[in-house]
Design a protein around this motif. Sequence first.
Motif, mmCIF file in Angstrom:
data_model
loop_
_atom_site.group_PDB
_atom_site.id
_atom_site.type_symbol
_atom_site.label_atom_id
_atom_site.label_comp_id
_atom_site.label_asym_id
_atom_site.label_seq_id
_atom_site.Cartn_x
_atom_site.Cartn_y
_atom_site.Cartn_z
ATOM 1 N N LYS A 159 6.399 -3.573 -1.064
ATOM 2 C CA LYS A 159 5.359 -2.565 -1.232
ATOM 3 C C LYS A 159 4.344 -2.637 -0.089
ATOM 4 C CE LYS A 159 2.643 -5.378 -4.510
ATOM 5 N NZ LYS A 159 2.041 -5.387 -5.854
ATOM 6 N N ILE A 160 3.560 -1.569 0.031
ATOM 7 C CA ILE A 160 2.466 -1.500 1.015
ATOM 8 C C ILE A 160 1.187 -1.228 0.256
ATOM 9 C CG2 ILE A 160 1.506 -0.292 3.004
ATOM 10 C CD1 ILE A 160 4.314 0.378 3.878
ATOM 11 N N ILE A 161 0.188 -2.045 0.503
ATOM 12 C CA ILE A 161 -1.126 -1.871 -0.107
ATOM 13 C C ILE A 161 -2.088 -1.470 1.008
ATOM 14 C CG2 ILE A 161 -3.000 -2.994 -1.366
ATOM 15 C CD1 ILE A 161 -0.903 -4.947 -2.464
ATOM 16 N N GLY A 162 -2.902 -0.457 0.761
ATOM 17 C CA GLY A 162 -3.781 0.010 1.828
ATOM 18 C C GLY A 162 -5.044 0.660 1.339
ATOM 19 N N THR A 163 -5.806 1.191 2.278
ATOM 20 C CA THR A 163 -7.068 1.876 1.990
ATOM 21 C C THR A 163 -7.114 3.201 2.724
ATOM 22 O OG1 THR A 163 -8.202 0.789 3.827
ATOM 23 C CG2 THR A 163 -8.342 -0.275 1.675
ATOM 24 N N HIS A 164 -7.854 4.136 2.148
ATOM 25 C CA HIS A 164 -8.169 5.402 2.781
ATOM 26 C C HIS A 164 -9.678 5.572 2.782
ATOM 27 C CE1 HIS A 164 -4.048 7.609 2.097
ATOM 28 N NE2 HIS A 164 -3.994 6.655 2.999
ATOM 29 N N THR A 212 4.279 11.140 -6.431
ATOM 30 C CA THR A 212 5.606 11.137 -5.820
ATOM 31 C C THR A 212 5.491 11.460 -4.339
ATOM 32 O OG1 THR A 212 5.978 13.493 -6.250
ATOM 33 C CG2 THR A 212 6.642 11.934 -7.979
ATOM 34 N N HIS A 213 6.561 11.138 -3.622
ATOM 35 C CA HIS A 213 6.602 11.408 -2.190
ATOM 36 C C HIS A 213 6.470 12.902 -1.911
ATOM 37 C CE1 HIS A 213 7.638 10.886 2.017
ATOM 38 N NE2 HIS A 213 8.604 11.803 1.891
ATOM 39 N N ASP A 214 7.075 13.748 -2.732
ATOM 40 C CA ASP A 214 7.050 15.193 -2.512
ATOM 41 C C ASP A 214 5.635 15.763 -2.638
ATOM 42 O OD1 ASP A 214 9.721 15.282 -2.043
ATOM 43 O OD2 ASP A 214 10.283 15.820 -4.112
ATOM 44 N N PHE A 215 4.827 15.203 -3.570
ATOM 45 C CA PHE A 215 3.454 15.695 -3.732
ATOM 46 C C PHE A 215 2.658 15.487 -2.445
ATOM 47 C CE2 PHE A 215 -1.008 14.899 -4.643
ATOM 48 C CZ PHE A 215 -1.359 16.027 -5.369
ATOM 49 N N TRP A 216 2.776 14.284 -1.897
ATOM 50 C CA TRP A 216 2.012 13.988 -0.674
ATOM 51 C C TRP A 216 2.550 14.788 0.514
ATOM 52 C CZ3 TRP A 216 -2.063 12.138 -2.479
ATOM 53 C CH2 TRP A 216 -2.060 11.242 -3.538
ATOM 54 N N TYR A 262 -14.214 2.847 0.637
ATOM 55 C CA TYR A 262 -12.793 2.614 0.875
ATOM 56 C C TYR A 262 -12.031 2.778 -0.443
ATOM 57 C CZ TYR A 262 -13.894 0.791 5.483
ATOM 58 O OH TYR A 262 -14.317 0.666 6.775
ATOM 59 N N PHE A 263 -10.984 3.580 -0.425
ATOM 60 C CA PHE A 263 -10.247 3.912 -1.636
ATOM 61 C C PHE A 263 -8.843 3.317 -1.561
ATOM 62 C CE2 PHE A 263 -13.008 7.719 -0.748
ATOM 63 C CZ PHE A 263 -14.076 7.235 -1.495
ATOM 64 N N ILE A 264 -8.477 2.563 -2.588
ATOM 65 C CA ILE A 264 -7.241 1.780 -2.595
ATOM 66 C C ILE A 264 -6.034 2.634 -2.991
ATOM 67 C CG2 ILE A 264 -6.040 -0.116 -3.754
ATOM 68 C CD1 ILE A 264 -8.053 -1.111 -1.839
ATOM 69 N N TRP A 265 -4.915 2.352 -2.322
ATOM 70 C CA TRP A 265 -3.638 2.949 -2.732
ATOM 71 C C TRP A 265 -2.530 1.910 -2.575
ATOM 72 C CZ3 TRP A 265 -0.029 2.827 1.139
ATOM 73 C CH2 TRP A 265 -0.517 2.751 2.457
ATOM 74 N N THR A 316 7.061 5.611 -5.221
ATOM 75 C CA THR A 316 5.970 6.165 -6.010
ATOM 76 C C THR A 316 4.678 5.482 -5.602
ATOM 77 O OG1 THR A 316 6.376 4.533 -7.759
ATOM 78 C CG2 THR A 316 7.446 6.701 -7.975
ATOM 79 N N THR A 317 3.561 6.154 -5.862
ATOM 80 C CA THR A 317 2.260 5.633 -5.431
ATOM 81 C C THR A 317 1.364 5.362 -6.614
ATOM 82 O OG1 THR A 317 1.411 7.874 -5.197
ATOM 83 C CG2 THR A 317 2.324 6.848 -3.229
ATOM 84 N N THR A 318 0.435 4.457 -6.409
ATOM 85 C CA THR A 318 -0.637 4.180 -7.363
ATOM 86 C C THR A 318 -1.943 4.320 -6.597
ATOM 87 O OG1 THR A 318 0.771 2.618 -8.549
ATOM 88 C CG2 THR A 318 -1.607 2.498 -8.955
ATOM 89 N N ILE A 319 -2.865 5.086 -7.135
ATOM 90 C CA ILE A 319 -4.126 5.324 -6.419
ATOM 91 C C ILE A 319 -5.302 5.013 -7.322
ATOM 92 C CG2 ILE A 319 -3.122 7.109 -4.929
ATOM 93 C CD1 ILE A 319 -4.476 9.169 -6.758
ATOM 94 N N SER A 320 -6.456 4.743 -6.701
ATOM 95 C CA SER A 320 -7.679 4.500 -7.466
ATOM 96 C C SER A 320 -8.283 5.828 -7.903
ATOM 97 C CB SER A 320 -8.691 3.730 -6.612
ATOM 98 O OG SER A 320 -9.124 4.535 -5.531
ATOM 99 N N HIS A 321 -9.175 5.743 -8.887
ATOM 100 C CA HIS A 321 -9.818 6.942 -9.417
ATOM 101 C C HIS A 321 -10.596 7.677 -8.318
ATOM 102 C CE1 HIS A 321 -11.899 9.590 -12.200
ATOM 103 N NE2 HIS A 321 -13.059 9.179 -11.687
ATOM 104 N N LYS A 322 -11.308 6.913 -7.501
ATOM 105 C CA LYS A 322 -12.115 7.542 -6.456
ATOM 106 C C LYS A 322 -11.249 8.181 -5.367
ATOM 107 C CE LYS A 322 -16.617 5.407 -6.822
ATOM 108 N NZ LYS A 322 -17.754 4.852 -6.060
ATOM 109 N N TRP A 323 -10.048 7.620 -5.176
ATOM 110 C CA TRP A 323 -9.140 8.227 -4.206
ATOM 111 C C TRP A 323 -8.823 9.655 -4.641
ATOM 112 C CZ3 TRP A 323 -5.379 11.029 -2.444
ATOM 113 C CH2 TRP A 323 -4.797 10.767 -1.199
ATOM 114 N N ALA A 324 -8.548 9.837 -5.933
ATOM 115 C CA ALA A 324 -8.234 11.170 -6.455
ATOM 116 C C ALA A 324 -9.427 12.109 -6.301
ATOM 117 C CB ALA A 324 -7.807 11.076 -7.915
ATOM 118 N N GLU A 325 -10.622 11.580 -6.599
ATOM 119 C CA GLU A 325 -11.822 12.407 -6.473
ATOM 120 C C GLU A 325 -12.047 12.877 -5.038
ATOM 121 O OE1 GLU A 325 -15.014 10.087 -7.969
ATOM 122 O OE2 GLU A 325 -14.631 10.590 -10.077
#
Length: 665
Positions: A281-286, A218-222, A186-189, A197-206
Amino acid sequence: MKNHLLGISIANHVLLKGPSVEVSLNTCIEVLGESHEVDRCYILKIEKDCINYCYEWCNSGISPFLNNSNLKREICNEFSEILAKLSNDEPIYGCVKDCNNASFSRIMKDRNVQSYLFTPILENSELCGWIGYESCNDEKKWDNNQIVSLHLLAKNIGIRIKHDKIFANLGDDLECFNFYIQGSQYFIWELDLKTFTTTISHKWAEMIGYNTTGIVNTHDFWKKNIHLDDIDRLEKELKDYILNKAVYYEGIFRIKHKNGQFIWIKYYGLIKKDNSGKPIKIIGTHINVNEIKEKEIQLQISEEKFKFIADHNSDVICQHNIDGSYRYVSNSIKEILGYEPDEMLDKIAFYFIHPDDFRRVLNAYKKCIKYSKYRILTYRFRKKDNTYIWLETASKNILNEENVVVGVQTSSRDVSERIKSEKKIKTALKKEREISEMKSRFGAMASHQFRTPLTVIYSNAELIDLKTNHLDKETVNSIENITSRIKKEVDRMTELMNNILIFGKYESKKIKKEIKKINLNIYIKTLINTYFNKELQEEKIEIIIKGEKKVLHTDETLLTHILTNLISNAFKYSAGKSNPLIIITYLEKEIEIEVIDYGIGIPENETQYLFTSFFRASNTNTIIGSGLGLAIVKQFTDFLKGRIKLKTKENFGTTIKLIFPYEQK
């Protein structure tokens, strides 16, 4: 029972989807009270060693006790015994009149309660309250299925309470989970609702082929990288969740990997608000569910193939959840039952079954799920126009990968015409039995009514013979010829009446076997001397016995009817010929009895009719007979588990062989 199942289903749905446990419980209590036909339904909640009465529903005309402080004190003081049982997760139910606890009985009588049921609500195995169901107007009987299902519902309430408390206490602690979740799948965001704006974990990026510095948060990137078919839906779901139009923020979407391929992501988010209740804010997992989703797509293709086959099948193909609700219905249901497939989805199948068949079908369904056996059942089902037709349904369990039953698949066809035909056949058979019984009663009545006049005729013929003794010889002989013909016809009528009476008893199934041991050698000699004494004055019948004598178990009366008919025929149809012969042969497992005569025989083309009622061969017109003798012989031989073999030739005689087992089972 249908109201019970529906009420449980609705209450569970409300409990699962309700915005808060308080709102959910108010609705649940109302639904449960109405569907289970009680007069009062409520929850008693334990808080700081005090029991509070809350969430009450009352039937029309029933007094409420919500916020009754006297009741609260009485409960605290008097319910200690009940609290002990409920703490052990035991439902409590019964009639007030049968309760041995005087204090409890007094409290219930003050509330006009006749019967009750309490189901415990536990949170972390600790009793936090219970649901009370009370009947005031009658002594309601609770069956085991209702108690078990309501007990399970109370457990679900405890789970929902625990769930809400956990999420209420999460708060800022969710931010700490990023450290602990690094080693998981589970990867945190986190999404800042002020800056978007978003904050993501290292593994989320991987997961999508980047490192944290390669992603623009940013919203536009997603928006640029999320699949075009998913972006509008995701933005709407996020907006609805922020505006509190949706209870949960969760689902699946596709996002582009750095290599250009799209992968499937399952997301879950939880909103955080400031002290004023404003979302911040919203905290979640992917989690990467690409492999699972691919399998799901393949499964969907298989299901579409199944749906195509089912929709082009004349039978109604359905898939049910464990509770009997429809989750798939083929198009053929419209032609057979009049319903559209979509209007049946999520409805309980048992609701449409005829009341007289409901319990039988429900029990069969439970056994199907429990024992995983293929079952075929016939029952009545309500069409859309409220008429009923007969369905024949084959059921088979649906198993998951762990071989756990997750549903039932059924195939049903309309068998109304077959049922009608079967009923017609049953009616025809019933009428046939009635006619057979009527024939039997008529035969018995006719036999009885004829016996008396025949006896009178016979005795008067004999009296005439006595009265003419003083007349001259020529006159005596002339009168004796006349009285002799009278006596012969009386004998003929008597034989006919006896045979009709015996034949009628057999046809109406009124003849019973009385099996006993007999010595056949002695029995045959006694039978001939008893029944054929007159014939023996003019002719003889020879008896030959072969083999070692064995005991025969049979019905003596039925065997007598068989042999007297055969021996009588042997004498009757061989007058002036060689004497008849009886041969008894003791075999290892069976006994043979042959009755042989050297008389007129039977024409070859007529032998097929010999054992038919009232049939007489064409060469017997001048010989007295009823046409029932051989029919009776055949019936009784079959009844005694025997067989008949016949050999005959016209003008050379007839041999009838009877074969019987030594034992009757």
